[in-house]
Design an enzyme around this catalytic site. Structure first.
Site, PDB file in Angstrom:
ATOM      1  N   TRP A 319       0.830  -1.202   0.000  1.00 59.04           N
ATOM      2  CA  TRP A 319       0.000   0.000   0.000  1.00 59.04           C
ATOM      3  C   TRP A 319       0.867   1.255   0.000  1.00 59.04           C
ATOM      4  O   TRP A 319       0.547   2.251  -0.651  1.00 59.04           O
ATOM      5  CB  TRP A 319      -0.911   0.001   1.227  1.00 59.04           C
ATOM      6  CG  TRP A 319      -1.828   1.174   1.340  1.00 59.04           C
ATOM      7  CD1 TRP A 319      -3.054   1.321   0.760  1.00 59.04           C
ATOM      8  CD2 TRP A 319      -1.613   2.379   2.084  1.00 59.04           C
ATOM      9  NE1 TRP A 319      -3.611   2.533   1.090  1.00 59.04           N
ATOM     10  CE2 TRP A 319      -2.743   3.209   1.906  1.00 59.04           C
ATOM     11  CE3 TRP A 319      -0.565   2.839   2.881  1.00 59.04           C
ATOM     12  CZ2 TRP A 319      -2.852   4.461   2.496  1.00 59.04           C
ATOM     13  CZ3 TRP A 319      -0.665   4.089   3.482  1.00 59.04           C
ATOM     14  CH2 TRP A 319      -1.814   4.878   3.284  1.00 59.04           C
ATOM     15  N   HIS A 320       1.986   1.200   0.702  1.00 59.84           N
ATOM     16  CA  HIS A 320       2.873   2.365   0.758  1.00 59.84           C
ATOM     17  C   HIS A 320       3.704   2.521  -0.516  1.00 59.84           C
ATOM     18  O   HIS A 320       4.092   3.643  -0.861  1.00 59.84           O
ATOM     19  CB  HIS A 320       3.808   2.265   1.962  1.00 59.84           C
ATOM     20  CG  HIS A 320       3.160   2.619   3.259  1.00 59.84           C
ATOM     21  ND1 HIS A 320       2.467   1.708   4.021  1.00 59.84           N
ATOM     22  CD2 HIS A 320       3.091   3.810   3.939  1.00 59.84           C
ATOM     23  CE1 HIS A 320       2.000   2.301   5.106  1.00 59.84           C
ATOM     24  NE2 HIS A 320       2.352   3.573   5.080  1.00 59.84           N
ATOM     25  N   GLY A 321       3.989   1.441  -1.197  1.00 57.10           N
ATOM     26  CA  GLY A 321       4.780   1.544  -2.419  1.00 57.10           C
ATOM     27  C   GLY A 321       5.102   0.170  -2.977  1.00 57.10           C
ATOM     28  O   GLY A 321       5.150  -0.816  -2.230  1.00 57.10           O
TER      29      GLY A 321
END
Length: 463
Positions: A319-321
């Site tokens: 989700w963050h990257g």
């Protein structure tokens, strides 16, 4: 205008919007919030606003077929439409994450991860019957796009802002939690100012320290400076995101919404799991309610619980990257939480200091993984943190003292605000004349720094 800490937002967009918002009848405020949010979003995301609008219509239309009226049984068609709605949202999120990774980072729409998660929670809450009254289009559209949260959260649930619809349109019945009062305006301004100060006067200053370390080269910094950099980056990320969350919460209060608390003093936590119950609390509760518990949570034995924890944390990393470092970051945190839960739990319960040391020593190391995308660079930085295999090249033993002398005021302010009593006293005494005067100074000093700089966007804009 997309940056809360910029003069364009503080002195142009928000005052004008707030004036109109207070003047229009309550029954039109959702429409106004939707239109104003699109203007706000388009000023920073440009053509990606079309994607946002398309997803608003898609999720509202599908939600109409997902919603289960109170007292009515769920049918197979409701579940089928829920699967279609959630799968569509996940497909869009994954597609643009891959495009950003494989083609260009500029192809990742601003705030996509945040508003997609709000749309998914909306569909689940419709299906579960947690949204008791049928939402209007303007309610759903305002919820999906509301400008205090569209770019960086918090991930508010629909029921936290729209508990019920007006029961009598002719009488223009007010929403119970959407009353704009002087008290909420005062409190909102206070929270906004505290967040602005955290962002501009702490996070942005510490960001310069990390940039200096990047310019020097990881292989050329001393071990003390490597640890100082890890601590500085940890505090930079914390006050950047906590500052944004306070500003978003303050704006929400001024608009008549309840305050959404996204950070609960995470650095006072007793362990890694406790840290992430307190850090970005709305994201943690989202994964708990819509991923961890549906997978079985901790109800089906240790093996299933470990699997569920690893799934949640790998998804959190993605989700963050999409780069490898984010997946490693999520995996490491998952393993640390499993370690605390099944191996060190008794020891931590008996000696809470061990849990606090986990937070103080291990969290900054995980943020280094979060910050450095290239595995080779990450290995070099850890070799400087733990210099067991050589001294590096052109290492300056005096670099630590040099940078500590420059940045100690910001580090000290950050550390003090990590201690709950200092922040809590500031909030509890926000009506006191001395605190009002202090916040007045913080506001104008922050405005001065933003006006003379090129502008430093919030770090979580890239997620």
């Amino acid at each position: 205008m997309i940056n809360f800490s910029g003069p364009e937002f503080i002195f142009r967009f928000f005052p004008v919007f707030m004036l109109i918002y207070c003047v229009v009848p309550p029954m039109y405020r959702d429409l106004l919030l939707f239109v104003g949010s699109l203007v706000f979003y388009a000023s920073g995301a440009h053509l990606f606003v079309l994607l946002l609008v398309a997803l608003v219509f898609l999720n509202y239309i599908l939600g109409e077929m997902v919603w289960v009226m109170p007292g009515r049984p769920r049918r197979a068609s409701h579940k089928k439409m829920l699967v279609i709605a959630v799968a569509s949202d996940i497909f869009i999120l994954v597609l643009f994450k891959i495009l950003a990774l494989k083609v260009s980072a500029s192809l990742l729409p601003l705030g996509l991860s945040f508003y997609i998660f709000k749309m998914i929670s909306y569909q689940f809450d419709l299906f579960r019957g947690e949204i008791r009254r049928h939402p209007t289009f303007w309610q759903a559209a305002a919820y999906f796009t509301m400008f205090p949260q569209v770019a960086q959260g918090p991930i508010m649930r629909f029921t936290q802002g729209w508990t019920e619809r007006p029961t009598n349109i002719r009488r223009r019945t007010e929403y119970p939690n959407r009353v704009v009062t002087v008290q909420r305006l005062e409190d909102g301004i206070a929270f906004f100012t505290i967040g602005l100060g955290m962002k501009v006067l702490i996070a942005d200053r510490l960001g310069i320290l990390w940039n200096e370390i990047v310019k020097i080269g990881y292989e050329s910094i001393s071990t003390p400076l490597a640890w100082l950099g890890a601590a500085g980056y940890s505090l930079e990320l914390y006050f950047d995101f906590w500052g944004y969350s306070l500003m978003a919460g303050g704006i929400g209060l001024m608009l008549g919404f309840r305050y959404i608390q996204n950070f609960i003093h995470p650095y006072a936590a007793c362990g890694i799991a406790d840290f992430y119950r307190r850090w970005h609390a709305t994201l943690g509760s989202w994964f708990r309610d819509y991923v961890y518990i549906p997978l079985g949570g901790s109800r089906e034995g240790a093996a299933v619980t470990i699997r569920n924890l690893l799934v949640v944390w790998l998804l959190t990393g993605f989700w963050h990257g999409g780069t490898l470092n984010f997946l490693i970051w999520g995996l490491v945190l998952g393993l640390l939480i499993i370690w605390e839960k099944y191996v060190a739990r008794g020891l931590i319960e008996r000696f809470p200091l061990i849990g606090h040391l986990h937070v103080i020593l291990l969290i900054p190391l995980t943020w280094v993984i979060f910050a450095i995308s290239r595995p080779a660079d990450l290995a070099v930085y850890f070799s400087r943190l733990f210099p067991f295999f050589g001294a590096g090249t052109a290492v300056n033993s005096g670099d630590f003292a040099k940078y500590l002398r420059i940045y100690w005021p910001f580090l000290t302010a950050g550390i003090l605000l990590c201690i709950p009593i200092f922040y809590n006293m500031l909030v509890w005494k926000r009506k006191h004349p001395a605190v009002i005067g202090f916040l007045f100074v913080i506001f104008w000093v922050s405005v001065y720094f933003t006006s003379i700089s090129a502008g430093n966007p919030f770090m979580y804009f890239s997620f």
